[in-house]
Design a protein around this motif. Sequence first.
Motif, short mmCIF file in Angstrom:
data_model
loop_
_atom_site.label_atom_id
_atom_site.label_comp_id
_atom_site.label_asym_id
_atom_site.label_seq_id
_atom_site.Cartn_x
_atom_site.Cartn_y
_atom_site.Cartn_z
N ALA A 172 0.83 -1.21 0.00
CA ALA A 172 0.00 0.00 0.00
C ALA A 172 0.86 1.26 0.00
O ALA A 172 0.57 2.22 -0.72
N TRP A 173 1.95 1.26 0.80
CA TRP A 173 2.83 2.43 0.82
C TRP A 173 3.48 2.64 -0.55
O TRP A 173 3.72 3.78 -0.96
N ILE A 174 3.76 1.56 -1.26
CA ILE A 174 4.31 1.68 -2.61
C ILE A 174 3.31 2.40 -3.51
O ILE A 174 3.66 3.35 -4.24
N LEU A 175 2.06 1.98 -3.48
CA LEU A 175 1.03 2.61 -4.32
C LEU A 175 0.79 4.06 -3.91
O LEU A 175 0.47 4.89 -4.76
N GLU A 220 0.96 -6.90 -9.18
CA GLU A 220 -0.16 -7.78 -9.55
C GLU A 220 0.34 -9.15 -9.99
O GLU A 220 -0.26 -10.18 -9.67
N ALA A 221 1.47 -9.18 -10.71
CA ALA A 221 1.98 -10.42 -11.29
C ALA A 221 2.76 -11.26 -10.28
O ALA A 221 3.10 -12.41 -10.59
N THR A 222 3.02 -10.74 -9.11
CA THR A 222 3.83 -11.47 -8.12
C THR A 222 3.01 -11.75 -6.86
O THR A 222 2.37 -12.78 -6.74
N VAL A 223 3.01 -10.82 -5.92
CA VAL A 223 2.41 -11.10 -4.61
C VAL A 223 0.90 -11.27 -4.68
O VAL A 223 0.32 -12.05 -3.92
N VAL A 224 0.25 -10.56 -5.62
CA VAL A 224 -1.20 -10.70 -5.74
C VAL A 224 -1.54 -12.02 -6.43
O VAL A 224 -2.39 -12.79 -5.96
N LYS A 225 -0.87 -12.31 -7.53
CA LYS A 225 -1.12 -13.55 -8.27
C LYS A 225 -0.86 -14.78 -7.40
O LYS A 225 -1.61 -15.76 -7.46
N SER A 285 -7.55 -7.46 -2.13
CA SER A 285 -8.48 -6.91 -1.14
C SER A 285 -7.75 -6.35 0.07
O SER A 285 -8.14 -5.32 0.63
N ASP A 286 -6.66 -7.01 0.49
CA ASP A 286 -5.88 -6.54 1.63
C ASP A 286 -5.16 -5.24 1.30
O ASP A 286 -5.14 -4.29 2.08
N ILE A 287 -4.52 -5.22 0.13
CA ILE A 287 -3.76 -4.03 -0.28
C ILE A 287 -4.70 -2.84 -0.49
O ILE A 287 -4.44 -1.73 0.00
N CYS A 288 -5.80 -3.09 -1.18
CA CYS A 288 -6.71 -2.01 -1.55
C CYS A 288 -7.51 -1.49 -0.36
O CYS A 288 -7.95 -0.33 -0.36
N ALA A 289 -7.68 -2.32 0.66
CA ALA A 289 -8.35 -1.85 1.88
C ALA A 289 -7.53 -0.77 2.56
O ALA A 289 -8.06 0.09 3.27
N LYS A 296 -5.54 2.32 -10.59
CA LYS A 296 -4.51 3.01 -11.38
C LYS A 296 -3.36 2.10 -11.75
O LYS A 296 -2.82 2.17 -12.85
N ASP A 297 -2.99 1.18 -10.83
CA ASP A 297 -1.87 0.29 -11.07
C ASP A 297 -2.30 -1.14 -11.38
O ASP A 297 -1.46 -2.05 -11.35
N GLY A 298 -3.56 -1.34 -11.69
CA GLY A 298 -4.04 -2.65 -12.12
C GLY A 298 -4.04 -3.72 -11.06
O GLY A 298 -3.90 -4.90 -11.36
N ILE A 299 -4.20 -3.31 -9.78
CA ILE A 299 -4.25 -4.28 -8.71
C ILE A 299 -5.70 -4.71 -8.51
O ILE A 299 -6.55 -3.91 -8.15
N GLN A 300 -5.97 -6.00 -8.77
CA GLN A 300 -7.37 -6.44 -8.73
C GLN A 300 -7.47 -7.92 -8.33
O GLN A 300 -6.51 -8.62 -8.30
#
Length: 439
Positions: A340-343, A410-415, A422-426, A435-439
């Motif tokens: 989250a801090w990165i985003l 998205e391609a690493t820790v999320v995948k 959901s954790d990051i975006c919360a 904006k950064d395609g995190i889904q």
Amino acid sequence: MGLSNRSEGGQPSRSQDHRMSRRFRAVGWVGLAAVVSLVAAACSSSSTTPAATSSGSNTIPAGLSISSFTVDIASTMSEFKPLTQYATKGASSLQVGVILPDTTSSTRYVDFDQPYLNDAFADAGYTQAQYRIDNAQGSDATEVDDATADINLGAKVLIMDPLDGPTGIAIAQLAESKGVTLISYDRATFQGSNTYYVSFNNELVGELIGQGFESCVSSWKIAKPQVFVLNGGEDTDPNAISFAEGYNKVVWGQAAKSVNAGATNSNGYKLVGENFAPGWDNTLGGTIFQQEYTAHKQINATIEANDGLSNAVITDLKADGVKPYKVPTTGQDATAQGMAWILEGYQCGSVYKAVYKEAQDAVAMATILLAGDKPPAGLLNGTTTDPANPSIKEPASLLTPVWVDASNMEATVVKDGFDPASDICAIAGAALCAKDGIQ
């Protein structure tokens, strides 16, 4: 010695709570004598079970290397079934004991290590009677107690993540005295003639932090970087020293645990100061940084050894009114908060160490060693060196870490399911995630 606070190795669910940093507890090395005394008082008997006939094969899976382990645990570990059958000889008694350090300093041991280890053992063909996973619950005495109990139950291989240096040494000495092979998991233990290390390449972790920091300083257009470095728990954790050697080599051209204030490099950086957080204590780390920042307001770039320390620094910076993309920070462990801090523009990136690879590596090594075989060079691919005594080296299986920023999150820790979107975006908010395609 009796058993205390032991948890049976079942199949826990994979919780998706926020991940915290892995770290050693701050226990002084002077405590070694007290811990070793527990070993001296431990039960000296070791139970044995008559070997059963096995029709398995002692063939190691072809082409096995650190690159063999993927998020599909069954695809790799199922290839070990013939070797597991050969190694265990069909015994119905304990063959491999696993001891994790705690459930509080890092939720990874509950959320990831234990379930991944369970899956790896099961997919490799172990029965529930042939392995067990315990957690020391943050107690030095319990960790030694668990090791003693496993050996007395017949374990021939121990996989142990030490709470701290003295506890690791005590268990290594115990294993050595009983002829038990030890795999030091995630944290090195430089003791014993039959000890192996399974972890990530710690110096490379540090190098990735340094490279990510330099890239961030450039992309954030930090003019005349005045740098403060906050190292990890170098008083208790040899890994912290390796991390520092890695990023100091990249940034300052010195592969050293610390660099003197005033150092510069060809990119125009100047080191204002450096310190370490005793025992990886994030609160102490935040206090150390705040004192340094108060005394040196020219600090405009920072290096931190993990996400927990970065979070402490960012909290201080935000309290002082620092805006995004003004003072870079770094980290490792790829926590949801770190992502989250990165985003949000406060952290450059974080080193991701996929636990599912580490768990499979440990079980693969344990099975090969239990079978009396030699791990192939592609798996036992390096050595780790004792920072306190460079003449002491230990055979190691060193996995490859990955630097994560907004471009590959998205391609690493999320995948991988390590940090669900959901954790990051919360934390970061839906707009930044979109904006950064995190889904």
